[in-house]
Motif scaffolding. Structure first.
Motif, short mmCIF file in Angstrom:
data_model
loop_
_atom_site.label_atom_id
_atom_site.label_comp_id
_atom_site.label_asym_id
_atom_site.label_seq_id
_atom_site.Cartn_x
_atom_site.Cartn_y
_atom_site.Cartn_z
N LYS A 170 8.19 -28.42 -17.33
CA LYS A 170 7.78 -27.33 -17.77
C LYS A 170 6.32 -26.85 -17.86
N GLU A 171 5.60 -26.65 -17.31
CA GLU A 171 3.89 -26.52 -17.66
C GLU A 171 3.26 -26.43 -19.24
N SER A 172 2.87 -27.31 -20.23
CA SER A 172 2.62 -27.62 -21.35
C SER A 172 1.87 -26.47 -21.38
N SER A 173 1.47 -25.50 -22.52
CA SER A 173 0.29 -25.09 -22.99
C SER A 173 -1.08 -26.04 -23.35
N ASN A 174 -1.33 -25.59 -23.66
CA ASN A 174 -2.90 -26.20 -23.85
C ASN A 174 -3.14 -26.69 -24.70
N THR A 175 -2.72 -26.24 -25.63
CA THR A 175 -2.49 -26.95 -27.18
C THR A 175 -2.04 -28.41 -27.35
N GLU A 176 -0.22 -28.84 -26.15
CA GLU A 176 -0.09 -30.07 -25.94
C GLU A 176 -0.46 -30.25 -25.10
N LYS A 177 -0.99 -29.82 -23.97
CA LYS A 177 -2.16 -30.67 -22.92
C LYS A 177 -3.02 -31.33 -23.98
N ALA A 178 -3.83 -30.76 -24.99
CA ALA A 178 -4.87 -30.69 -25.74
C ALA A 178 -4.57 -32.36 -26.55
N ASN A 179 -3.17 -32.10 -27.19
CA ASN A 179 -2.49 -33.21 -27.16
C ASN A 179 -2.24 -34.73 -26.88
N LYS A 208 -16.03 -24.51 -19.11
CA LYS A 208 -16.59 -23.48 -19.79
C LYS A 208 -17.50 -24.38 -20.98
N GLU A 209 -18.43 -23.93 -20.90
CA GLU A 209 -19.18 -24.29 -22.35
C GLU A 209 -18.32 -23.21 -23.26
N VAL A 210 -18.67 -23.85 -24.69
CA VAL A 210 -17.86 -23.35 -25.40
C VAL A 210 -18.95 -23.32 -26.97
N SER A 211 -18.91 -22.54 -28.10
CA SER A 211 -20.28 -22.31 -28.92
C SER A 211 -19.40 -24.19 -29.76
N LEU A 212 -20.15 -24.57 -30.42
CA LEU A 212 -20.27 -25.98 -31.24
C LEU A 212 -19.37 -25.26 -32.64
N ASN A 213 -19.65 -23.93 -32.78
CA ASN A 213 -18.53 -24.02 -33.80
C ASN A 213 -17.84 -23.26 -33.55
N THR A 214 -17.14 -23.20 -32.83
CA THR A 214 -15.75 -22.99 -32.71
C THR A 214 -15.10 -24.39 -31.51
N LEU A 215 -15.06 -25.20 -32.08
CA LEU A 215 -14.91 -26.73 -31.00
C LEU A 215 -13.05 -26.44 -31.03
N LYS A 216 -12.22 -27.24 -30.19
CA LYS A 216 -10.92 -27.39 -30.18
C LYS A 216 -10.74 -28.79 -29.92
N PRO A 217 -9.44 -29.79 -30.21
CA PRO A 217 -9.30 -30.64 -29.39
C PRO A 217 -9.44 -30.61 -28.01
N GLY A 218 -9.25 -31.50 -27.88
CA GLY A 218 -9.76 -32.12 -25.60
C GLY A 218 -11.03 -31.29 -25.47
N GLY A 236 -18.52 -37.08 -24.98
CA GLY A 236 -16.80 -37.39 -25.95
C GLY A 236 -16.19 -36.80 -25.97
N ILE A 237 -14.89 -36.97 -26.28
CA ILE A 237 -13.50 -36.08 -26.72
C ILE A 237 -13.84 -35.77 -28.17
N TYR A 238 -13.35 -34.86 -28.94
CA TYR A 238 -13.20 -33.97 -29.69
C TYR A 238 -11.48 -34.13 -30.12
N GLU A 239 -11.72 -34.57 -30.69
CA GLU A 239 -10.02 -34.73 -31.63
C GLU A 239 -9.37 -34.08 -32.77
N THR A 259 -15.76 -41.36 -34.16
CA THR A 259 -17.71 -41.13 -34.99
C THR A 259 -17.17 -38.95 -35.86
N ALA A 260 -17.98 -39.28 -36.76
CA ALA A 260 -17.57 -38.01 -37.71
C ALA A 260 -18.77 -37.34 -36.50
N ILE A 261 -19.27 -36.31 -36.46
CA ILE A 261 -20.39 -35.53 -35.46
C ILE A 261 -21.24 -35.18 -36.11
#
Length: 379
Positions: A251-260, A318-328, A343-346, A364-366
């Protein structure tokens, strides 16, 4: 002389009694329409209806009931009051053609017992009549069908389904393995290997084509059954087991599952050494910063980033704002087109990255190491 006379009289009387008994036997036998009975032993007989097994040839003293469709070995034909009976193991049964039928001579080519399910080896037809003359529908190869019973016509067994009859010929159908519940029996579309397995060139899974790593996804073309009753997945290049312990429905994972998955894999590498050597920078046990994110995305999700340097990886997603970061999300340092670190945002303000030769892979704390911009791979 007296003794001789008495003996003659006795023999004459015995002959007369014998003739009388023979006459009575012929009279009884002539009253039986033997055309309605089997009078020769073909070695096997089938119950057309539920019949009784008796302990006596006169069909007295019921031992048990034999279900319709049962195939019995016959040891011979015996008579009682002019009526033929089949001698079988444990007793006697009727030889009346209304209740039993002698199977076709090639009965070994047919199934004669009902296991409750049957699978089609080829495309087969369902008919409304036991003679298989009136077509109802076509069943695709690899279909598992529920069977209600077995019925015979002219000695040929047929499987009774809810909406008709199908052949019981072993060239067209196969009784599934008793552990069929441990297998997939319908096409899920796509499957993934739950563990390391193999792709085979043949349906019996004897000739290995290649090893299949855990997590490998295959599109299933169809299900086919081996002649031993095992279902297999037909995929590009061969066959894979349909055993639920070996493969799973993909089953195709959701983006959240993939990021996890990305974050989880990245964190397992914390503590691994940093290296810039060409042979070690892409893992699996040592990395530089761009080699680390390349390895994690490829291994966790099968996503290949555009190149293995920070500048080539800038074009991913795609580029995203540093204020809207998501895991992955990938966090870049430096000016666009001339970045020097990634690096990878966790999540929770933390990045996991291959930091320096002294620190290796770490978190590392960004807020203490603020990125220049971010790219989101999982849209």
């Amino acid at each position: 002389m007296g003794k001789s006379t008495n003996t003659g009289a006795y023999n004459q009387r015995k002959t007369e009694v014998s003739k009388t008994n023979q006459s009575q036997t012929v009279t009884v036998a002539s009253a039986v329409d033997l055309s309605k009975y089997y009078t020769t032993n073909s070695g096997e007989i089938v119950a057309l209806t539920d019949i009784k097994l008796y302990s006596e040839v006169g069909l007295k003293n019921v031992i048990k009931t034999i279900s319709a469709g049962s195939l019995l070995k016959t040891q011979g034909v015996e008579y009682a009051s002019g009526y033929p009976r089949f001698k079988v193991s444990g007793g006697y049964i009727t030889a009346n053609r209304s209740f039993v039928v002698q199977p076709t001579s090639n009965i070994a080519n047919y199934y004669t017992t009902n296991t409750g399910q049957i699978a089609s080896l080829t495309d087969i037809h369902v008919y409304s009549d036991v003679a298989l003359t009136k077509l109802v529908r076509t069943v695709s190869a690899g279909t598992l069908l529920k069977v209600q019973g077995i019925e015979y016509i002219s000695g040929y067994p047929r499987y009774k389904l809810a909406d008709g009859y199908i052949t019981a010929n072993k060239s067209f159908v196969v009784q599934p393995v008793s552990s069929i519940n441990n297998y997939y029996t319908s096409n899920p579309g796509e499957i993934s290997a739950s563990k390391v397995t193999h792709l085979y060139s043949d349906i019996d899974l004897t000739n290995i084509v290649k090893k299949v790593p855990a997590g490998t996804v295959y599109k299933v073309e169809k299900i086919q059954y081996s002649t031993s009753g095992y279902p297999r997945f037909k995929v590009a290049g061969g066959f894979i087991s349909a055993n639920k312990s070996i493969v799973a429905v993909y089953k195709e994972s959701s983006n959240t599952e993939k990021a996890n998955k990305v974050v989880a894999l990245a964190k397992t590498k914390i503590g691994d050494p940093y290296t810039q050597s060409a042979s070690g920078r892409l893992g699996p046990n040592s990395f530089d910063c761009s080699g680390f994110v390349y390895y994690v995305y490829k291994t966790a999700l099968g996503i290949v980033l555009p190149g293995t340097t920070t500048t080539t990886e800038e074009s991913a997603g795609k580029e995203v704002s540093l204020n809207t970061l998501k895991p992955g999300d990938l966090l870049f340092y430096g000016t666009r087109g001339n970045t020097y670190h990634v690096g990878i945002y966790e999540g929770n303000g933390i990045m996991v990255h291959a930091a320096t030769p002294e620190e290796g892979v770490k978190e590392t704390a960004i807020k203490y190491y603020e990125p220049s911009f971010a790219r989101r791979i999982l849209n």
